[in-house]
Write an enzyme that holds these catalytic residues in place. Structure first.
Site, PDB file in Angstrom:
ATOM      1  N   HIS A  24      36.112 -38.943   3.341  1.00 20.96           N
ATOM      2  CA  HIS A  24      34.960 -38.523   4.110  1.00 20.96           C
ATOM      3  C   HIS A  24      35.209 -38.280   5.542  1.00 20.96           C
ATOM      4  O   HIS A  24      34.785 -37.367   6.152  1.00 20.96           O
ATOM      5  CB  HIS A  24      33.578 -39.402   4.307  1.00 20.96           C
ATOM      6  N   LEU A  82      32.198 -42.360  -2.571  1.00 20.11           N
ATOM      7  CA  LEU A  82      31.337 -43.223  -3.272  1.00 20.11           C
ATOM      8  C   LEU A  82      30.372 -42.854  -4.348  1.00 20.11           C
ATOM      9  O   LEU A  82      29.829 -43.635  -5.071  1.00 20.11           O
ATOM     10  CB  LEU A  82      30.537 -44.397  -2.268  1.00 20.11           C
ATOM     11  N   GLY A  85      27.559 -36.797  -4.298  1.00 20.77           N
ATOM     12  CA  GLY A  85      26.660 -36.109  -3.647  1.00 20.77           C
ATOM     13  C   GLY A  85      26.972 -34.436  -3.068  1.00 20.77           C
ATOM     14  O   GLY A  85      27.735 -33.916  -3.706  1.00 20.77           O
ATOM     15  N   HIS A  87      28.876 -33.792  -0.759  1.00 22.75           N
ATOM     16  CA  HIS A  87      30.323 -33.408  -0.472  1.00 22.75           C
ATOM     17  C   HIS A  87      31.010 -33.205  -1.745  1.00 22.75           C
ATOM     18  O   HIS A  87      31.801 -32.070  -1.642  1.00 22.75           O
ATOM     19  CB  HIS A  87      30.964 -34.660   0.298  1.00 22.75           C
TER      20      HIS A  87
END
Length: 102
Positions: A24, A82, A85, A87
């Site tokens: 990220h 994690l 979503g 991304h």
């Protein structure tokens, strides 16, 4: 989810795709160190494997730059995120679509 085709075990190492870890990115200065340690361990376990890093945001190299650096070389992208979503569903596929020839 994207499917990745199986590569034969006898494929020459030079022809193997690069592994691009997709992190990220973070403002926390410890995060790049943690990601680098993880990738160093992967390199240790898989000598000869071209292991690279691309960030979604905040840290270099950004994913589009990491993919551009590969040129037309094949790559397997491994999200270090994690959850599945925005991304994973949008940013990563958009970067891949814009890459030279992945």
């Amino acid at each position: 989810m994207h499917r990745i085709r199986h590569l034969p075990a006898n494929r020459p190492a030079s022809a193997a795709p690069a592994l691009v870890a997709v992190a990220h990115g973070s403002r926390d200065p410890r995060t790049p160190q943690a990601v680098a340690a993880l990738l160093d361990r992967v390199r240790e376990l898989r000598p000869g494997l071209d292991v690279r890093l691309g960030h979604i945001e905040l840290n270099a190299p950004l994913l589009p730059d990491a993919l551009d650096a590969l040129g037309a070389r094949e790559a397997v992208l491994v999200p270090l995120l994690l959850g599945r979503g925005h991304h994973v569903k949008h940013d990563i596929p958009a970067s891949v679509a814009a890459a030279p020839a992945l």
